[in-house]
Design a protein around this motif. Structure first.
Motif, PDB file in Angstrom:
ATOM      1  N   LEU A  70      46.228  45.026  26.710  1.00  0.00           N
ATOM      2  CA  LEU A  70      45.941  46.368  27.198  1.00  0.00           C
ATOM      3  C   LEU A  70      44.601  46.425  27.920  1.00  0.00           C
ATOM      4  O   LEU A  70      44.489  46.989  29.008  1.00  0.00           O
ATOM      5  CB  LEU A  70      45.955  47.361  26.030  1.00  0.00           C
ATOM      6  CG  LEU A  70      45.774  48.834  26.380  1.00  0.00           C
ATOM      7  CD1 LEU A  70      46.919  49.303  27.260  1.00  0.00           C
ATOM      8  CD2 LEU A  70      45.709  49.661  25.114  1.00  0.00           C
ATOM      9  N   LYS A  71      43.592  45.794  27.327  1.00  0.00           N
ATOM     10  CA  LYS A  71      42.271  45.768  27.960  1.00  0.00           C
ATOM     11  C   LYS A  71      42.327  45.037  29.300  1.00  0.00           C
ATOM     12  O   LYS A  71      41.767  45.489  30.291  1.00  0.00           O
ATOM     13  CB  LYS A  71      41.257  45.099  27.037  1.00  0.00           C
ATOM     14  CG  LYS A  71      39.871  45.106  27.609  1.00  0.00           C
ATOM     15  CD  LYS A  71      38.859  44.495  26.681  1.00  0.00           C
ATOM     16  CE  LYS A  71      37.491  44.526  27.335  1.00  0.00           C
ATOM     17  NZ  LYS A  71      36.484  43.846  26.566  1.00  0.00           N
ATOM     18  N   ALA A  72      43.028  43.896  29.329  1.00  0.00           N
ATOM     19  CA  ALA A  72      43.151  43.138  30.584  1.00  0.00           C
ATOM     20  C   ALA A  72      43.894  43.959  31.634  1.00  0.00           C
ATOM     21  O   ALA A  72      43.528  43.949  32.811  1.00  0.00           O
ATOM     22  CB  ALA A  72      43.870  41.813  30.337  1.00  0.00           C
ATOM     23  N   GLY A  73      44.933  44.690  31.216  1.00  0.00           N
ATOM     24  CA  GLY A  73      45.690  45.527  32.143  1.00  0.00           C
ATOM     25  C   GLY A  73      44.847  46.651  32.717  1.00  0.00           C
ATOM     26  O   GLY A  73      44.928  46.961  33.904  1.00  0.00           O
ATOM     27  N   VAL A  74      44.038  47.262  31.874  1.00  0.00           N
ATOM     28  CA  VAL A  74      43.158  48.340  32.340  1.00  0.00           C
ATOM     29  C   VAL A  74      42.149  47.798  33.338  1.00  0.00           C
ATOM     30  O   VAL A  74      41.908  48.400  34.394  1.00  0.00           O
ATOM     31  CB  VAL A  74      42.455  49.020  31.137  1.00  0.00           C
ATOM     32  CG1 VAL A  74      41.323  49.916  31.604  1.00  0.00           C
ATOM     33  CG2 VAL A  74      43.454  49.810  30.323  1.00  0.00           C
ATOM     34  N   GLU A  75      41.554  46.646  33.026  1.00  0.00           N
ATOM     35  CA  GLU A  75      40.586  46.034  33.954  1.00  0.00           C
ATOM     36  C   GLU A  75      41.250  45.679  35.274  1.00  0.00           C
ATOM     37  O   GLU A  75      40.688  45.913  36.341  1.00  0.00           O
ATOM     38  CB  GLU A  75      39.959  44.791  33.323  1.00  0.00           C
ATOM     39  CG  GLU A  75      39.035  45.085  32.161  1.00  0.00           C
ATOM     40  CD  GLU A  75      37.837  45.935  32.555  1.00  0.00           C
ATOM     41  OE1 GLU A  75      37.247  45.688  33.618  1.00  0.00           O
ATOM     42  OE2 GLU A  75      37.515  46.863  31.797  1.00  0.00           O
ATOM     43  N   LEU A  76      42.457  45.106  35.201  1.00  0.00           N
ATOM     44  CA  LEU A  76      43.181  44.748  36.415  1.00  0.00           C
ATOM     45  C   LEU A  76      43.484  45.991  37.238  1.00  0.00           C
ATOM     46  O   LEU A  76      43.307  45.999  38.457  1.00  0.00           O
ATOM     47  CB  LEU A  76      44.474  44.013  36.059  1.00  0.00           C
ATOM     48  CG  LEU A  76      45.339  43.554  37.223  1.00  0.00           C
ATOM     49  CD1 LEU A  76      44.586  42.502  38.046  1.00  0.00           C
ATOM     50  CD2 LEU A  76      46.643  42.982  36.719  1.00  0.00           C
ATOM     51  N   GLY A  77      43.915  47.066  36.564  1.00  0.00           N
ATOM     52  CA  GLY A  77      44.197  48.321  37.258  1.00  0.00           C
ATOM     53  C   GLY A  77      42.972  48.881  37.951  1.00  0.00           C
ATOM     54  O   GLY A  77      43.048  49.380  39.064  1.00  0.00           O
ATOM     55  N   LYS A  78      41.823  48.806  37.278  1.00  0.00           N
ATOM     56  CA  LYS A  78      40.576  49.286  37.886  1.00  0.00           C
ATOM     57  C   LYS A  78      40.237  48.482  39.126  1.00  0.00           C
ATOM     58  O   LYS A  78      39.838  49.036  40.146  1.00  0.00           O
ATOM     59  CB  LYS A  78      39.427  49.204  36.886  1.00  0.00           C
ATOM     60  CG  LYS A  78      39.442  50.262  35.834  1.00  0.00           C
ATOM     61  CD  LYS A  78      38.269  50.094  34.889  1.00  0.00           C
ATOM     62  CE  LYS A  78      38.301  51.090  33.753  1.00  0.00           C
ATOM     63  NZ  LYS A  78      37.208  50.839  32.793  1.00  0.00           N
ATOM     64  N   ASN A  79      40.371  47.146  39.028  1.00  0.00           N
ATOM     65  CA  ASN A  79      40.056  46.286  40.178  1.00  0.00           C
ATOM     66  C   ASN A  79      41.009  46.537  41.334  1.00  0.00           C
ATOM     67  O   ASN A  79      40.585  46.612  42.480  1.00  0.00           O
ATOM     68  CB  ASN A  79      40.082  44.821  39.772  1.00  0.00           C
ATOM     69  CG  ASN A  79      38.925  44.456  38.878  1.00  0.00           C
ATOM     70  OD1 ASN A  79      37.915  45.150  38.857  1.00  0.00           O
ATOM     71  ND2 ASN A  79      39.070  43.390  38.122  1.00  0.00           N
ATOM     72  N   ILE A  80      42.299  46.665  41.039  1.00  0.00           N
ATOM     73  CA  ILE A  80      43.272  46.921  42.103  1.00  0.00           C
ATOM     74  C   ILE A  80      43.001  48.282  42.716  1.00  0.00           C
ATOM     75  O   ILE A  80      43.003  48.443  43.940  1.00  0.00           O
ATOM     76  CB  ILE A  80      44.712  46.828  41.558  1.00  0.00           C
ATOM     77  CG1 ILE A  80      45.059  45.367  41.253  1.00  0.00           C
ATOM     78  CG2 ILE A  80      45.715  47.408  42.547  1.00  0.00           C
ATOM     79  CD1 ILE A  80      46.369  45.177  40.551  1.00  0.00           C
ATOM     80  N   GLY A  81      42.758  49.291  41.867  1.00  0.00           N
ATOM     81  CA  GLY A  81      42.474  50.637  42.387  1.00  0.00           C
ATOM     82  C   GLY A  81      41.252  50.664  43.270  1.00  0.00           C
ATOM     83  O   GLY A  81      41.220  51.328  44.300  1.00  0.00           O
ATOM     84  N   LYS A  82      40.215  49.910  42.870  1.00  0.00           N
ATOM     85  CA  LYS A  82      38.991  49.858  43.669  1.00  0.00           C
ATOM     86  C   LYS A  82      39.274  49.225  45.034  1.00  0.00           C
ATOM     87  O   LYS A  82      38.824  49.717  46.058  1.00  0.00           O
ATOM     88  CB  LYS A  82      37.923  49.054  42.920  1.00  0.00           C
ATOM     89  CG  LYS A  82      36.593  48.981  43.631  1.00  0.00           C
ATOM     90  CD  LYS A  82      35.568  48.248  42.802  1.00  0.00           C
ATOM     91  CE  LYS A  82      35.920  46.788  42.778  1.00  0.00           C
ATOM     92  NZ  LYS A  82      34.949  45.941  42.130  1.00  0.00           N
ATOM     93  N   ASN A  83      40.063  48.148  45.035  1.00  0.00           N
ATOM     94  CA  ASN A  83      40.384  47.482  46.295  1.00  0.00           C
ATOM     95  C   ASN A  83      41.263  48.355  47.183  1.00  0.00           C
ATOM     96  O   ASN A  83      41.075  48.403  48.388  1.00  0.00           O
ATOM     97  CB  ASN A  83      41.084  46.143  46.042  1.00  0.00           C
ATOM     98  CG  ASN A  83      40.136  45.095  45.512  1.00  0.00           C
ATOM     99  OD1 ASN A  83      38.921  45.224  45.651  1.00  0.00           O
ATOM    100  ND2 ASN A  83      40.664  44.079  44.897  1.00  0.00           N
ATOM    101  N   ILE A  84      42.225  49.050  46.577  1.00  0.00           N
ATOM    102  CA  ILE A  84      43.134  49.871  47.372  1.00  0.00           C
ATOM    103  C   ILE A  84      42.382  51.016  48.043  1.00  0.00           C
ATOM    104  O   ILE A  84      42.655  51.375  49.171  1.00  0.00           O
ATOM    105  CB  ILE A  84      44.304  50.388  46.502  1.00  0.00           C
ATOM    106  CG1 ILE A  84      45.253  49.227  46.209  1.00  0.00           C
ATOM    107  CG2 ILE A  84      45.050  51.521  47.172  1.00  0.00           C
ATOM    108  CD1 ILE A  84      46.409  49.567  45.310  1.00  0.00           C
ATOM    109  N   ARG A  85      41.393  51.590  47.362  1.00  0.00           N
ATOM    110  CA  ARG A  85      40.618  52.679  47.965  1.00  0.00           C
ATOM    111  C   ARG A  85      39.882  52.220  49.217  1.00  0.00           C
ATOM    112  O   ARG A  85      39.611  53.008  50.099  1.00  0.00           O
ATOM    113  CB  ARG A  85      39.617  53.233  46.962  1.00  0.00           C
ATOM    114  CG  ARG A  85      40.245  54.296  46.089  1.00  0.00           C
ATOM    115  CD  ARG A  85      39.244  54.894  45.152  1.00  0.00           C
ATOM    116  NE  ARG A  85      39.648  54.424  43.829  1.00  0.00           N
ATOM    117  CZ  ARG A  85      38.859  53.861  42.950  1.00  0.00           C
ATOM    118  NH1 ARG A  85      37.592  53.727  43.172  1.00  0.00           N
ATOM    119  NH2 ARG A  85      39.315  53.448  41.801  1.00  0.00           N
ATOM    120  N   ASN A  86      39.545  50.953  49.305  1.00  0.00           N
ATOM    121  CA  ASN A  86      38.812  50.432  50.451  1.00  0.00           C
ATOM    122  C   ASN A  86      39.728  49.886  51.537  1.00  0.00           C
ATOM    123  O   ASN A  86      39.252  49.381  52.534  1.00  0.00           O
ATOM    124  CB  ASN A  86      37.851  49.328  49.997  1.00  0.00           C
ATOM    125  CG  ASN A  86      36.798  49.870  49.053  1.00  0.00           C
ATOM    126  OD1 ASN A  86      36.377  51.007  49.186  1.00  0.00           O
ATOM    127  ND2 ASN A  86      36.386  49.059  48.104  1.00  0.00           N
TER     128      ASN A  86
END
Length: 174
Positions: A70-86
């Motif tokens: 769950l923690k790894a998934g949340v971190e991955l989601g944050k990283n993907i979300g950050k990249n998608i915004r850019n």
């Protein structure tokens, strides 16, 4: 009899104990005992099986693994979300998630871009996107080539007039 034969005097017959610190392990006491009252070796304690204990271990292990995932998934989601915004998408591609789901990465749009600002999927985004640092650095006002060649519909077919009204990106100065 065993305490008399012991060369190190480590057998206490009255308390029925053997002092293992002073015992030299000669085993003469075992040879002389007619009843086999003295044993040498490791005492095996009988362990009873407890299914509840095993169940508790399984549940605890599963919770630890689930928590880590769950923690790894949340971190991955944050990283993907950050990249998608850019990420800047070509005109007609609507949303980043739609682009990711529909784009076949055939790169026909990349090849048809006259200013070469469309780039292939990379570590930042898994589908074709715009990189203004490549090519001539801007999207031509009167060009809709990318929407005309896209076979999957990831970049919807739009007319030049629609493209000219499409908001592609926002410039920000720091």
């Amino acid at each position: 009899m065993c305490s008399k034969i012991c060369p190190s005097g480590c057998i206490d017959f009255k308390n029925q104990t053997v002092d293992n610190e002073t015992c030299v392990k000669c085993l003469k006491c075992i040879e002389k005992c007619p009843k086999g009252a003295i044993k040498y070796g490791i005492e095996h304690k009988k362990v009873t099986f407890n299914p509840k204990r095993r169940e508790l271990i399984w549940v605890a292990s599963a919770l630890i693994v689930l928590g880590g995932a769950l923690k790894a998934g949340v971190e991955l989601g944050k990283n993907i979300g950050k990249n998608i915004r850019n990420i800047i998408l070509p005109p007609g591609s609507e949303t980043p998630s739609r682009m990711l789901n529909k784009c076949l990465n055939c790169n026909l749009c990349v090849e048809s871009c006259p200013n070469k600002i469309l780039v292939k999927a990379d570590k930042d985004f898994g589908a074709v996107h715009i990189d203004y640092s490549k090519g001539e650095g801007f999207c031509k006002y009167d060009c809709n080539n990318c929407s005309n060649v896209c076979p999957s519909g990831a970049i919807k077919r739009i007319t030049k007039e629609e493209k000219q009204q499409t908001h592609i990106a926002m410039a920000v100065m720091n």
